[in-house]
Design a protein around this motif. Sequence first.
Motif, PDB file in Angstrom:
ATOM      1  N   LEU A 122     -44.022  -1.956  10.905  1.00 27.86           N
ATOM      2  CA  LEU A 122     -43.334  -0.689  10.682  1.00 27.86           C
ATOM      3  C   LEU A 122     -44.327   0.459  10.828  1.00 27.86           C
ATOM      4  CD1 LEU A 122     -41.271  -1.706   7.514  1.00 27.86           C
ATOM      5  CD2 LEU A 122     -40.547  -1.814   9.895  1.00 27.86           C
ATOM      6  N   PHE A 123     -43.846   1.562  11.433  1.00 25.84           N
ATOM      7  CA  PHE A 123     -44.677   2.739  11.648  1.00 25.84           C
ATOM      8  C   PHE A 123     -43.912   3.984  11.204  1.00 25.84           C
ATOM      9  CE2 PHE A 123     -45.993  -0.467  14.713  1.00 25.84           C
ATOM     10  CZ  PHE A 123     -47.368  -0.501  14.513  1.00 25.84           C
ATOM     11  N   PRO A 124     -44.621   5.083  10.937  1.00 32.68           N
ATOM     12  CA  PRO A 124     -43.938   6.282  10.428  1.00 32.68           C
ATOM     13  C   PRO A 124     -42.869   6.810  11.379  1.00 32.68           C
ATOM     14  CG  PRO A 124     -46.320   6.475  10.143  1.00 32.68           C
ATOM     15  CD  PRO A 124     -46.089   5.257  10.969  1.00 32.68           C
ATOM     16  N   GLU A 125     -43.118   6.735  12.680  1.00 31.50           N
ATOM     17  CA  GLU A 125     -42.163   7.314  13.619  1.00 31.50           C
ATOM     18  C   GLU A 125     -40.944   6.428  13.857  1.00 31.50           C
ATOM     19  OE1 GLU A 125     -45.435   5.199  15.896  1.00 31.50           O
ATOM     20  OE2 GLU A 125     -45.276   6.622  14.248  1.00 31.50           O
ATOM     21  N   THR A 126     -41.007   5.162  13.415  1.00 31.72           N
ATOM     22  CA  THR A 126     -39.867   4.256  13.616  1.00 31.72           C
ATOM     23  C   THR A 126     -39.158   3.893  12.323  1.00 31.72           C
ATOM     24  OG1 THR A 126     -41.320   2.321  13.467  1.00 31.72           O
ATOM     25  CG2 THR A 126     -40.936   3.254  15.657  1.00 31.72           C
ATOM     26  N   THR A 127     -39.631   4.404  11.211  1.00 36.96           N
ATOM     27  CA  THR A 127     -39.043   4.072   9.909  1.00 36.96           C
ATOM     28  C   THR A 127     -38.752   5.362   9.140  1.00 36.96           C
ATOM     29  OG1 THR A 127     -40.387   2.058   9.885  1.00 36.96           O
ATOM     30  CG2 THR A 127     -39.278   2.660   7.836  1.00 36.96           C
ATOM     31  N   ALA A 128     -37.487   5.559   8.785  1.00 36.63           N
ATOM     32  CA  ALA A 128     -37.083   6.809   8.132  1.00 36.63           C
ATOM     33  C   ALA A 128     -37.665   6.927   6.725  1.00 36.63           C
ATOM     34  CB  ALA A 128     -35.563   6.911   8.094  1.00 36.63           C
TER      35      ALA A 128
ATOM     36  N   LYS B 252     -41.388   5.522   1.164  1.00 34.04           N
ATOM     37  CA  LYS B 252     -40.744   5.019  -0.044  1.00 34.04           C
ATOM     38  C   LYS B 252     -40.792   3.501  -0.157  1.00 34.04           C
ATOM     39  CE  LYS B 252     -37.498   8.893  -0.288  1.00 34.04           C
ATOM     40  NZ  LYS B 252     -36.075   9.298  -0.312  1.00 34.04           N
ATOM     41  N   LEU B 253     -41.368   2.830   0.830  1.00 32.63           N
ATOM     42  CA  LEU B 253     -41.421   1.369   0.790  1.00 32.63           C
ATOM     43  C   LEU B 253     -42.374   0.904  -0.314  1.00 32.63           C
ATOM     44  CD1 LEU B 253     -41.620   0.545   4.606  1.00 32.63           C
ATOM     45  CD2 LEU B 253     -39.610   0.484   3.139  1.00 32.63           C
ATOM     46  N   LEU B 254     -41.994  -0.164  -0.963  1.00 31.06           N
ATOM     47  CA  LEU B 254     -42.832  -0.735  -2.027  1.00 31.06           C
ATOM     48  C   LEU B 254     -43.881  -1.639  -1.401  1.00 31.06           C
ATOM     49  CD1 LEU B 254     -43.333  -1.101  -5.080  1.00 31.06           C
ATOM     50  CD2 LEU B 254     -41.869  -3.110  -4.950  1.00 31.06           C
TER      51      LEU B 254
ATOM     52  N   GLY C 190     -55.272   0.191   1.398  1.00 31.56           N
ATOM     53  CA  GLY C 190     -54.722  -0.032   2.730  1.00 31.56           C
ATOM     54  C   GLY C 190     -54.338   1.283   3.391  1.00 31.56           C
ATOM     55  N   ASN C 191     -54.293   1.271   4.697  1.00 32.88           N
ATOM     56  CA  ASN C 191     -53.953   2.462   5.483  1.00 32.88           C
ATOM     57  C   ASN C 191     -52.604   2.233   6.163  1.00 32.88           C
ATOM     58  OD1 ASN C 191     -53.841   4.739   7.003  1.00 32.88           O
ATOM     59  ND2 ASN C 191     -55.739   4.403   8.109  1.00 32.88           N
ATOM     60  N   PRO C 192     -51.528   2.831   5.674  1.00 33.92           N
ATOM     61  CA  PRO C 192     -50.201   2.604   6.279  1.00 33.92           C
ATOM     62  C   PRO C 192     -50.121   3.049   7.735  1.00 33.92           C
ATOM     63  CG  PRO C 192     -50.006   3.628   4.111  1.00 33.92           C
ATOM     64  CD  PRO C 192     -51.449   3.677   4.473  1.00 33.92           C
ATOM     65  N   ALA C 193     -50.998   3.997   8.151  1.00 35.15           N
ATOM     66  CA  ALA C 193     -50.942   4.488   9.529  1.00 35.15           C
ATOM     67  C   ALA C 193     -51.289   3.394  10.526  1.00 35.15           C
ATOM     68  CB  ALA C 193     -51.890   5.675   9.699  1.00 35.15           C
ATOM     69  N   ILE C 194     -52.058   2.394  10.115  1.00 39.66           N
ATOM     70  CA  ILE C 194     -52.378   1.274  11.001  1.00 39.66           C
ATOM     71  C   ILE C 194     -51.125   0.477  11.315  1.00 39.66           C
ATOM     72  CG2 ILE C 194     -53.665  -0.911  11.138  1.00 39.66           C
ATOM     73  CD1 ILE C 194     -55.833   0.380   9.439  1.00 39.66           C
ATOM     74  N   GLY C 195     -50.226   0.427  10.372  1.00 45.93           N
ATOM     75  CA  GLY C 195     -48.997  -0.346  10.502  1.00 45.93           C
ATOM     76  C   GLY C 195     -48.743  -1.140   9.247  1.00 45.93           C
ATOM     77  N   ILE C 196     -47.497  -1.202   8.829  1.00 50.89           N
ATOM     78  CA  ILE C 196     -47.107  -1.977   7.648  1.00 50.89           C
ATOM     79  C   ILE C 196     -46.465  -3.276   8.126  1.00 50.89           C
ATOM     80  CG2 ILE C 196     -45.595  -2.069   5.636  1.00 50.89           C
ATOM     81  CD1 ILE C 196     -45.894   0.898   5.322  1.00 50.89           C
TER      82      ILE C 196
ATOM     83  N   PRO D 158     -36.510  -0.957   4.569  1.00 52.03           N
ATOM     84  CA  PRO D 158     -36.844   0.081   5.552  1.00 52.03           C
ATOM     85  C   PRO D 158     -35.636   0.467   6.388  1.00 52.03           C
ATOM     86  CG  PRO D 158     -37.633  -2.055   6.290  1.00 52.03           C
ATOM     87  CD  PRO D 158     -37.112  -2.250   4.892  1.00 52.03           C
ATOM     88  N   ILE D 159     -35.553   1.732   6.692  1.00 49.34           N
ATOM     89  CA  ILE D 159     -34.503   2.242   7.572  1.00 49.34           C
ATOM     90  C   ILE D 159     -35.173   2.538   8.912  1.00 49.34           C
ATOM     91  CG2 ILE D 159     -32.730   4.010   7.887  1.00 49.34           C
ATOM     92  CD1 ILE D 159     -32.763   4.420   4.868  1.00 49.34           C
TER      93      ILE D 159
END
Length: 622
Positions: free
Chosen positions: A401-407, A411-413, A434-440, A509-510
Amino acid sequence: MPPTQAESVIRSIIREIGQECAAYGEIVSETLIAFMVKAVVLDPSNGFNMDRTLMKSDVQNLVKLCMTRLLDTKNPSLDTIKMQVYFDMNYTNRVEFLKEHHRVLESRLGSVTREITDNRACAKEELESLYRKIISYVLLRSGLGSPTDIKTVREVTAALQSVFPQAELGTFLTLSKKDKERQLKELTMIVTGIRLFNRDCGKGGEGIDDLPAVLHVAIPATMQHIDYQLETARSQVYRYTAILEKAGNDPHMRAELQPYMLKEALYNIRQYEVFLQIILSDIITGAQEVEMMTKQLGAHLEQLKMTIKSKTAVPTSQVFPIFIALSTLWTSLQDETIVVGVLSNLFTHIQPFLGAHELYFPERAMQRHLNGATVKTDVCRMKEHMEDRVNVADFRKLEWLFPETTANFDKLLIQYRGFCAYTFAATDGLLLPGNPAIGILKYKEKYYTFNSKDAAYSFAENPEHYIDIVREKAKKNTELIQLLELHQQFETLIPYSQMRDADKHYIKPITKCESSTQTDTHILPPTIVRSYEWNEWELRRKAIKLANLRQKVTHSVQTDLSHLRRENCSQVYPPKDTSTQSMREDSTGVPRPQIYLAGLRGGKSEITDEVKVNLTRAVDET
């Protein structure tokens, strides 16, 4: 072992450990002892079998191990567990805390309320006594002044008499109990609103503190103090992390650091950081609420001034709702004052659990080990790998998941409270954010972040292996269960605060993507009855029209202009040539009739004689 018998054994173990600790001068709460008992049983190195009934020797061993851990005052792990237990027992979110606060207030006012609602006063002295009780109720419920202060009582009495004279007590006594309670609450709000307005005009407000001014001073001061402690704790975290990273590549240094329990100290201060962030978040929310309510309070007071001005009488329908709104806002400000006080008190009481880090790891030893190490903040670590993103094409069976593909990306746990799972497992417990920008990574409906792209790829190769390592590490260091939010894996140690927030574990995730769809305008045939009419008068009109048509005759006429203008067609059989043949040919001839008339021209005489001669030949002569 039956559940009842097991609970009895556990209670006796907790009681015995408490008595042993008291004998050594340590007063330990039963909640902490219960947590420690479960922690000792979970630790696989202690050899307890969860599926086997505890023997007497097992109980003695359990008590001994718990005593050892509870009396070890130089262990950062114990301080962390004490901090977690204290925070869990004393922290409540804003909504539940205010709800409980109001419930307690109602219970305290219960006796006064019953004295008023159950009163059957008839005599004048009894009615006066009832009116005084109502005044005391208004003062106690509003919390603006003391019932023993004469000036405050006089002010409340004057305000109450302006809206509820003593002469109306007779009508009040005829109401039902629920209506009496409702009217008492409304009278309290109206009187409170009047007093607040008088205070703003400089004509009253005895015993009323300036709550907006108090909060505007107290909240920033508290936030500043917490911010300072938070930055101090983070500075300590960054130094501990740098030393542990350096020791990871130096076996000699790792052995030298073993007695200092540096990782346990890191867990302690990381947990302290988490709790400070929770408290600070609640105080910031309260500051926003106070700012909004202060503006609304000023607007209502200005509205009252414009409505009343210099008038001697104003309709109650105009001012009473504003008085009630003023009272509601002031009550909310009182609630915020209590919330800030409780959070500030909680912040003060968790500081002793931070532990004597100077005792665990002296500053001189820290500086010596920091030589040659690079101290990095959490923000710096994230910026280093901000551009290194996971390539989704490298993983066909895993979802990233990435910021541009997940609304709802923010808010993800995230599992392990956002710390890198691979680094924790590979370095035997080092906590790096962790760095969410790398990808969740989404794995089995759970979400994981990593501090680098390489860590993400390594974890993705075998997630179950690293998850098991984290779980086993948490069994040895029980404070990690709450620090890393592993309560779903250890259900017996779920704290009450986590049970209340269980809903957030189900946030999904949305995902966003470009897509288009096309559907038929009308998939099913229309079922609308066009002839349906709901109006009975319309139906009556149609019925009359049909009845009249039965008696009508249709006429048609043609005029010279419309003659032969109608198109018409007909079908006929085409003519055909036929012939017949007889047996013989025969013919007949008949005489031609000839008749001669003489004397038609007349003569000399006046009378004309006409002669008719038949000259036709006979048939047989022809």
